[in-house]
Write a protein that holds these residues in place. Structure first.
Motif, PDB file in Angstrom:
ATOM      1  N   SER A  85       0.771  -1.238   0.005  1.00  0.00           N
ATOM      2  CA  SER A  85       0.152   0.116   0.131  1.00  0.00           C
ATOM      3  C   SER A  85       0.831   1.050   0.250  1.00  0.00           C
ATOM      4  O   SER A  85       0.564   2.305  -0.644  1.00  0.00           O
ATOM      5  N   MET A  86       2.135   1.313   0.484  1.00  0.00           N
ATOM      6  CA  MET A  86       2.885   2.446   0.488  1.00  0.00           C
ATOM      7  C   MET A  86       3.621   2.777  -0.435  1.00  0.00           C
ATOM      8  O   MET A  86       3.836   3.685  -1.165  1.00  0.00           O
ATOM      9  N   LEU A  87       4.476   1.634  -0.946  1.00  0.00           N
ATOM     10  CA  LEU A  87       5.465   1.856  -1.870  1.00  0.00           C
ATOM     11  C   LEU A  87       5.092   2.388  -3.250  1.00  0.00           C
ATOM     12  O   LEU A  87       5.759   3.257  -3.683  1.00  0.00           O
ATOM     13  N   PRO A  88       3.813   2.008  -3.754  1.00  0.00           N
ATOM     14  CA  PRO A  88       3.439   2.491  -5.119  1.00  0.00           C
ATOM     15  C   PRO A  88       3.043   4.193  -4.828  1.00  0.00           C
ATOM     16  O   PRO A  88       3.549   4.866  -5.859  1.00  0.00           O
ATOM     17  N   ALA A  91       6.331   5.914  -4.618  1.00  0.00           N
ATOM     18  CA  ALA A  91       7.177   5.909  -5.790  1.00  0.00           C
ATOM     19  C   ALA A  91       6.643   6.807  -6.860  1.00  0.00           C
ATOM     20  O   ALA A  91       7.351   7.687  -7.600  1.00  0.00           O
ATOM     21  N   LEU A  92       5.206   6.966  -6.816  1.00  0.00           N
ATOM     22  CA  LEU A  92       4.695   7.709  -7.854  1.00  0.00           C
ATOM     23  C   LEU A  92       4.937   9.015  -7.455  1.00  0.00           C
ATOM     24  O   LEU A  92       5.032  10.011  -8.274  1.00  0.00           O
ATOM     25  N   ASP A  93       5.012   9.777  -6.277  1.00  0.00           N
ATOM     26  CA  ASP A  93       5.274  10.804  -6.199  1.00  0.00           C
ATOM     27  C   ASP A  93       6.462  11.229  -6.459  1.00  0.00           C
ATOM     28  O   ASP A  93       6.579  12.509  -7.066  1.00  0.00           O
ATOM     29  N   PHE A  94       7.569  10.454  -6.295  1.00  0.00           N
ATOM     30  CA  PHE A  94       8.838  10.737  -6.613  1.00  0.00           C
ATOM     31  C   PHE A  94       9.118  10.772  -8.376  1.00  0.00           C
ATOM     32  O   PHE A  94       9.440  11.572  -8.776  1.00  0.00           O
TER      33      PHE A  94
END
Length: 131
Positions: A85-88, A91-94
C-alpha cells in the motif's frame, strides 16, 4: 483508485479485528480528510481537488507500519500489505512530482501519531496478541 481500494481492503481486514471498527473509521477519515485538505493548498486551480483515497490508505498503512516495528512477531501478510500500500504511492510521488506530496506526508504523520497513541494506550493488549 482501484489500487487504493484494494490496499484499504487488505489493511482493513487485517487491522479491524484488532483495532475495532470505530477506531479504524476515525483513522481512515482523519488521515484521508486532513491529508486531502492539506494537499489542495499546494496545487493550482482547477487541479486542486483531491479524493483522499491515497491519503487515507497512507494513514492506515503507516499505522500498521508502526505495529510492524514494535512487535517481535508479525505476520508476513501484514508486512506485505504495508509495502503493497505504501510503496506505489511514494514511488509515484517521486516519479511525477519529484518529492513526496505534502498531503501524503501529513497522512503518514497522522497515521503514525494515532498508532503511537493507540499502542501506548493498549500496550498490554499488544503484548499478548500476534498481528
Amino acid at each position: 483508485m482501484v489500487y487504493n481500494v484494494l490496499s484499504l481492503s487488505i489493511l482493513g481486514v487485517l487491522l479491524e479485528k484488532h483495532l475495532g471498527s470505530k477506531f479504524l473509521l476515525v483513522l481512515w477519515f482523519t488521515s484521508g480528510a486532513l491529508g486531502t485538505l492539506y494537499s489542495t493548498n499546494f496545487v493550482s486551480y482547477p487541479w486542486n481537488i483531491g479524493t483522499g483515497a491515497s491519503q487515507a490508505v497512507l494513514g492506515v498503512s503507516s499505522f500498521a507500519l508502526l505495529l510492524v516495528f514494535v512487535k517481535e512477531h508479525t505476520s508476513s501478510i501484514l508486512k506485505f500489505a504495508v509495502v503493497f500500500s505504501m510503496l506505489p504511492a511514494i514511488a509515484l510521488d517521486f516519479i511525477y512530482a519529484h518529492y513526496p506530496k505534502p498531503g501524503h506526508v501529513l497522512s503518514i504523520c497522522i497515521g503514525l501519531t494515532m498508532s503511537l497513541f493507540f499502542y501506548r494506550k493498549n500496550k498490554s493488549y499488544f503484548d499478548n496478541v500476534v498481528i
